[in-house]
Design a protein around this motif. Sequence first.
Motif, PDB file in Angstrom:
ATOM      1  N   TYR A   1       0.849  -1.184   0.000  1.00 33.52           N
ATOM      2  CA  TYR A   1       0.000   0.000   0.000  1.00 33.52           C
ATOM      3  C   TYR A   1       0.883   1.231   0.000  1.00 33.52           C
ATOM      4  O   TYR A   1       1.775   1.374   0.843  1.00 33.52           O
ATOM      5  N   ASN A   2       0.659   2.114  -0.970  1.00 30.97           N
ATOM      6  CA  ASN A   2       1.423   3.362  -1.078  1.00 30.97           C
ATOM      7  C   ASN A   2       0.560   4.496  -0.562  1.00 30.97           C
ATOM      8  O   ASN A   2      -0.449   4.859  -1.167  1.00 30.97           O
ATOM      9  N   GLU A   3       0.947   5.053   0.571  1.00 35.29           N
ATOM     10  CA  GLU A   3       0.160   6.102   1.224  1.00 35.29           C
ATOM     11  C   GLU A   3       0.054   7.348   0.357  1.00 35.29           C
ATOM     12  O   GLU A   3      -1.003   7.994   0.291  1.00 35.29           O
ATOM     13  N   THR A   4       1.123   7.682  -0.345  1.00 37.94           N
ATOM     14  CA  THR A   4       1.131   8.894  -1.172  1.00 37.94           C
ATOM     15  C   THR A   4       0.178   8.763  -2.358  1.00 37.94           C
ATOM     16  O   THR A   4      -0.613   9.670  -2.643  1.00 37.94           O
TER      17      THR A   4
ATOM     18  N   LYS B   1      -2.119   6.405  -2.648  1.00 40.05           N
ATOM     19  CA  LYS B   1      -3.340   5.704  -2.221  1.00 40.05           C
ATOM     20  C   LYS B   1      -3.574   4.464  -3.089  1.00 40.05           C
ATOM     21  O   LYS B   1      -4.698   4.114  -3.435  1.00 40.05           O
ATOM     22  N   ARG B   2      -2.476   3.803  -3.445  1.00 43.15           N
ATOM     23  CA  ARG B   2      -2.527   2.664  -4.347  1.00 43.15           C
ATOM     24  C   ARG B   2      -2.321   1.356  -3.590  1.00 43.15           C
ATOM     25  O   ARG B   2      -1.328   1.183  -2.886  1.00 43.15           O
ATOM     26  N   VAL B   3      -3.268   0.445  -3.759  1.00 44.00           N
ATOM     27  CA  VAL B   3      -3.195  -0.882  -3.155  1.00 44.00           C
ATOM     28  C   VAL B   3      -2.838  -1.886  -4.245  1.00 44.00           C
ATOM     29  O   VAL B   3      -3.520  -1.956  -5.274  1.00 44.00           O
ATOM     30  N   LYS B   4      -1.783  -2.651  -4.026  1.00 46.36           N
ATOM     31  CA  LYS B   4      -1.405  -3.688  -4.981  1.00 46.36           C
ATOM     32  C   LYS B   4      -1.732  -5.054  -4.380  1.00 46.36           C
ATOM     33  O   LYS B   4      -1.401  -5.323  -3.223  1.00 46.36           O
ATOM     34  N   VAL B   5      -2.395  -5.882  -5.188  1.00 45.44           N
ATOM     35  CA  VAL B   5      -2.744  -7.228  -4.748  1.00 45.44           C
ATOM     36  C   VAL B   5      -2.238  -8.243  -5.762  1.00 45.44           C
ATOM     37  O   VAL B   5      -2.028  -7.919  -6.936  1.00 45.44           O
ATOM     38  N   VAL B   6      -2.029  -9.454  -5.307  1.00 42.77           N
ATOM     39  CA  VAL B   6      -1.579 -10.547  -6.168  1.00 42.77           C
ATOM     40  C   VAL B   6      -2.753 -11.484  -6.412  1.00 42.77           C
ATOM     41  O   VAL B   6      -3.412 -11.927  -5.476  1.00 42.77           O
ATOM     42  N   LEU B   7      -3.019 -11.762  -7.670  1.00 39.98           N
ATOM     43  CA  LEU B   7      -4.068 -12.706  -8.038  1.00 39.98           C
ATOM     44  C   LEU B   7      -3.446 -14.057  -8.377  1.00 39.98           C
ATOM     45  O   LEU B   7      -2.457 -14.123  -9.097  1.00 39.98           O
ATOM     46  N   GLN B   8      -4.048 -15.123  -7.871  1.00 41.23           N
ATOM     47  CA  GLN B   8      -3.534 -16.468  -8.112  1.00 41.23           C
ATOM     48  C   GLN B   8      -4.658 -17.377  -8.598  1.00 41.23           C
ATOM     49  O   GLN B   8      -5.837 -17.078  -8.475  1.00 41.23           O
ATOM     50  N   GLY B   9      -4.264 -18.524  -9.126  1.00 46.85           N
ATOM     51  CA  GLY B   9      -5.228 -19.520  -9.554  1.00 46.85           C
ATOM     52  C   GLY B   9      -6.102 -19.025 -10.689  1.00 46.85           C
ATOM     53  O   GLY B   9      -5.650 -18.346 -11.610  1.00 46.85           O
ATOM     54  N   ALA B  10      -7.389 -19.347 -10.608  1.00 43.59           N
ATOM     55  CA  ALA B  10      -8.317 -18.983 -11.671  1.00 43.59           C
ATOM     56  C   ALA B  10      -8.476 -17.474 -11.812  1.00 43.59           C
ATOM     57  O   ALA B  10      -8.888 -16.987 -12.865  1.00 43.59           O
ATOM     58  N   CYS B  11      -8.150 -16.720 -10.762  1.00 36.82           N
ATOM     59  CA  CYS B  11      -8.265 -15.254 -10.830  1.00 36.82           C
ATOM     60  C   CYS B  11      -7.177 -14.644 -11.708  1.00 36.82           C
ATOM     61  O   CYS B  11      -7.337 -13.541 -12.231  1.00 36.82           O
TER      62      CYS B  11
ATOM     63  N   PRO C   1     -10.831 -12.865 -17.421  1.00 34.86           N
ATOM     64  CA  PRO C   1     -11.368 -11.700 -18.121  1.00 34.86           C
ATOM     65  C   PRO C   1     -12.188 -10.779 -17.225  1.00 34.86           C
ATOM     66  O   PRO C   1     -12.246  -9.575 -17.459  1.00 34.86           O
ATOM     67  N   SER C   2     -12.829 -11.335 -16.191  1.00 36.56           N
ATOM     68  CA  SER C   2     -13.670 -10.520 -15.311  1.00 36.56           C
ATOM     69  C   SER C   2     -12.927  -9.959 -14.114  1.00 36.56           C
ATOM     70  O   SER C   2     -13.520  -9.270 -13.289  1.00 36.56           O
ATOM     71  N   SER C   3     -11.627 -10.244 -14.007  1.00 39.42           N
ATOM     72  CA  SER C   3     -10.891  -9.807 -12.820  1.00 39.42           C
ATOM     73  C   SER C   3     -10.794  -8.291 -12.726  1.00 39.42           C
ATOM     74  O   SER C   3     -10.850  -7.721 -11.632  1.00 39.42           O
ATOM     75  N   THR C   4     -10.646  -7.610 -13.862  1.00 38.51           N
ATOM     76  CA  THR C   4     -10.559  -6.149 -13.842  1.00 38.51           C
ATOM     77  C   THR C   4     -11.845  -5.543 -13.303  1.00 38.51           C
ATOM     78  O   THR C   4     -11.830  -4.629 -12.463  1.00 38.51           O
TER      79      THR C   4
ATOM     80  N   GLU D   1      -4.709  -2.127  -7.748  1.00 36.28           N
ATOM     81  CA  GLU D   1      -3.976  -2.607  -8.928  1.00 36.28           C
ATOM     82  C   GLU D   1      -3.598  -4.069  -8.720  1.00 36.28           C
ATOM     83  O   GLU D   1      -3.130  -4.456  -7.650  1.00 36.28           O
ATOM     84  N   ALA D   2      -3.812  -4.883  -9.742  1.00 37.10           N
ATOM     85  CA  ALA D   2      -3.516  -6.305  -9.633  1.00 37.10           C
ATOM     86  C   ALA D   2      -2.138  -6.629 -10.194  1.00 37.10           C
ATOM     87  O   ALA D   2      -1.724  -6.092 -11.209  1.00 37.10           O
TER      88      ALA D   2
END
Length: 298
Positions: free
Chosen positions: A249-252, A254-264, A268-271, A294-295
Amino acid sequence: MKITIKETQNPTILKFEFQDFITQNQNFEYKNIDEAKNSPLAQQLFYLPFVKTVYISGNFIAIERFSIVEWSDVQEAVADQIESFVNNGGIIVLQDENVNKKQPITVYGETTPNPASLKFVVNKALTKIAVEFKNSVQAKSSPLAQELFKFHFVKEIFIAENYISVTKYDSISWDEVTLELRTFIKQFIENGGTVIDESLIENDAKQKKQEIKHFDNLDTTSQQIINILEEYVKPAVAADGGNILFDSYNETEKRVKVVLQGACNGCPSSTFTLKSGIENMLKDMLNDKDIIVEAING
């Protein structure tokens, strides 16, 4: 003892989860009351006219129903009956230490929102650590994954709890290979094959951030984000054969980065899910309309 009701992607099968394990590295499948002679609880459940099959494994009982009822009409009553039976000292399964009988394994396929991925659900616990493999080299901790990568159409594998998500290449359709994969997974596990050797799983930096000792070193907002993901998001993506991990998480920004695994991963619908679902949830629950999600595909 409190029972938690969990839906599966198969609308005829419902899981009733316990807080603790109810079997010791065993799994059972009963098709009728006669087969259930070593399970007083399963025998009682078969007196319900809509019960078709009873599965007992790990920390759950899964019941497959006949189509004469809908689960929404009877699930609470079934959960209450199981709770009452156990709380009154009823025996779930008679453990015979003198019998080392190979138990049948049930594997069924579930579609996911990702057309390239299929989820194979097993009626026993497979691992406590969710793992993703992009190729056979990464899969040294999983003999099952190594064997699955020998199928030329297998692109990626994700294993968690009691299921295996397989992502294929576009050159082949699921109709051509689903039965072959399901049969292979079933026979591999029934013959005593090792799904995952957890002692060989390398420490993953992405996983480490979720651990308590690392969690305590994060800033308050990052901790809140992880808690929201764990409680509200992970169960939903797990039902679809995937996983989500907090990355940063970048406070400046306000960006959250996550990791998607498996079927995610690559779905196509992940966005849409990230923007319309997870991002809006974080904005509301953290009371911050500037948050961006952001993924990072695992």
